[in-house]
Design an enzyme around this catalytic site. Sequence first.
Site, PDB file in Angstrom:
ATOM      1  N   ASP A 196      -2.650  -0.603  -0.407  1.00  0.00           N
ATOM      2  CA  ASP A 196      -3.618  -0.502   0.680  1.00  0.00           C
ATOM      3  C   ASP A 196      -4.215   0.897   0.750  1.00  0.00           C
ATOM      4  O   ASP A 196      -5.417   1.065   0.993  1.00  0.00           O
ATOM      5  CB  ASP A 196      -2.923  -0.853   1.995  1.00  0.00           C
ATOM      6  CG  ASP A 196      -3.908  -1.128   3.112  1.00  0.00           C
ATOM      7  OD1 ASP A 196      -5.049  -1.546   2.808  1.00  0.00           O
ATOM      8  OD2 ASP A 196      -3.552  -0.924   4.281  1.00  0.00           O
ATOM      9  N   ASP A 370      -2.463  -6.860   8.079  1.00  0.00           N
ATOM     10  CA  ASP A 370      -1.640  -5.862   8.770  1.00  0.00           C
ATOM     11  C   ASP A 370      -0.715  -6.536   9.774  1.00  0.00           C
ATOM     12  O   ASP A 370       0.466  -6.180   9.880  1.00  0.00           O
ATOM     13  CB  ASP A 370      -2.544  -4.845   9.459  1.00  0.00           C
ATOM     14  CG  ASP A 370      -3.500  -4.175   8.486  1.00  0.00           C
ATOM     15  OD1 ASP A 370      -3.075  -3.898   7.359  1.00  0.00           O
ATOM     16  OD2 ASP A 370      -4.666  -3.952   8.846  1.00  0.00           O
TER      17      ASP A 370
END
Length: 449
Positions: A196, A370
């Site tokens: 990420d 997330d």
Amino acid sequence: MESGSILETIGHEIIGVMAPVSICMLLVVLLVYTVYNPSSTAAAATTIRTAANLVYQESPTDSTAQKLEGAILNAVVFVVFMTLVTFLLVLLFYYRFTNFLIYYTRFSVFMIFSAMGSSILISIIQRFNIPVDAVTFYILLFNFTILGTISVFSNGIPIIVKQGNMVVLGIIVAAWFSRLPEWTTWVVLVALALYDLAAVLAPGGPLKLLVELASSRDEELPALVYESRPNVGRNSGARVSSLGLLVAAGVGMSSDNNNNNGAVELQELLRNDDRENGTDIQEREHLVIAVGENGRTNRGEIEEVRDDVGETSPLMERQSHPNDSNYNNSRGAGRVDNDGDTNRVSQGNEREGMEMEEMNSRGIRLGMGDFIFYSVLVGRAAMYDLMTVYACYLAIISGLGCTLILLAVCRHALPALPISISLGVIFYFLTRLLMEPFVVGASTNLIMF
């Protein structure tokens, strides 16, 4: 004019994001702790095979070195798979296969609610011995799936219903991934945090390319994104309170311009609090942005224009100038001259203001990935002990708060996984290896500290 700091309103956005994240993690912990508890006899049967453990299937009889090596291989394969899929998504979005991406996303959400959701519901029914017949179960599942899919993508649904179903979606996927083997789960979480970080911040990263492409086209991201949409308070600083509400309206083709450019008029509406305070302003200010055929501003400037009619609150705090009466009337509105010079705003400030207005109106946007991986971390911690759950939760929330503050300062897309996942993993192992033995030992020996 000195503008207020965006940090003055960050508390609203933090609460708007942390509340659903906390609810998602809490429900995943309850689900994992009650249904997928490894102390039960069916613990071995809860292990699943997904894209995260294609290469190596962990076994309790394997050595630590074998588990670590297999978990690293699984993480590498999963990250490569995620990278290829994300680049494919960027490629499809670049060539404007938007309808395909929309229908694929809808189909994916439908399958999550129907297939994965039904598996979790069956596990709950079996765990608590809930009496229900097959016909009733499928009717409830059908309604749950259709309502969830429609509410996620429909714009006519109340925002609270949409946000609730987004949280349910994250709970289902997180509970599913929490059944991965232990070593694979921790190594995959660390690998995803690093991925990420690189995908969002590195030049040429797939997520960075996707965000920039969507911003350049002024289109929505072809992904599942949670929007907080906070309500901005009246005491949120000059930056926000002075902006008010802007409405864009076309004013037609310009007849006195050689390029025959159009224009967009941004008029500010009178705020309710200004009416309550008895604000009486005789002049109305608005902005006229010259727009060309390609949608870009003409000469990269905004001209501030005043009308002598109407009554509204100012767009920004007004500053008095001695030569405020120099007007050059054109199309019913005059150009304001301050000290003999035209008041011009650069294109960079214009873009920053528009981005600020969009952030204030839509709030912070957090990807569903997330939500999922935060909950996977605390769900995995719940399989060991609740003390580790508390430590991981505090670490994740602290990391998310740091990320949101950095987002307010940097004002561009930031990865939400690295800080929270790093702190969560560190706190998990510190609590499991150091704090938990100390607390348990002190409690069993009746030692107060």
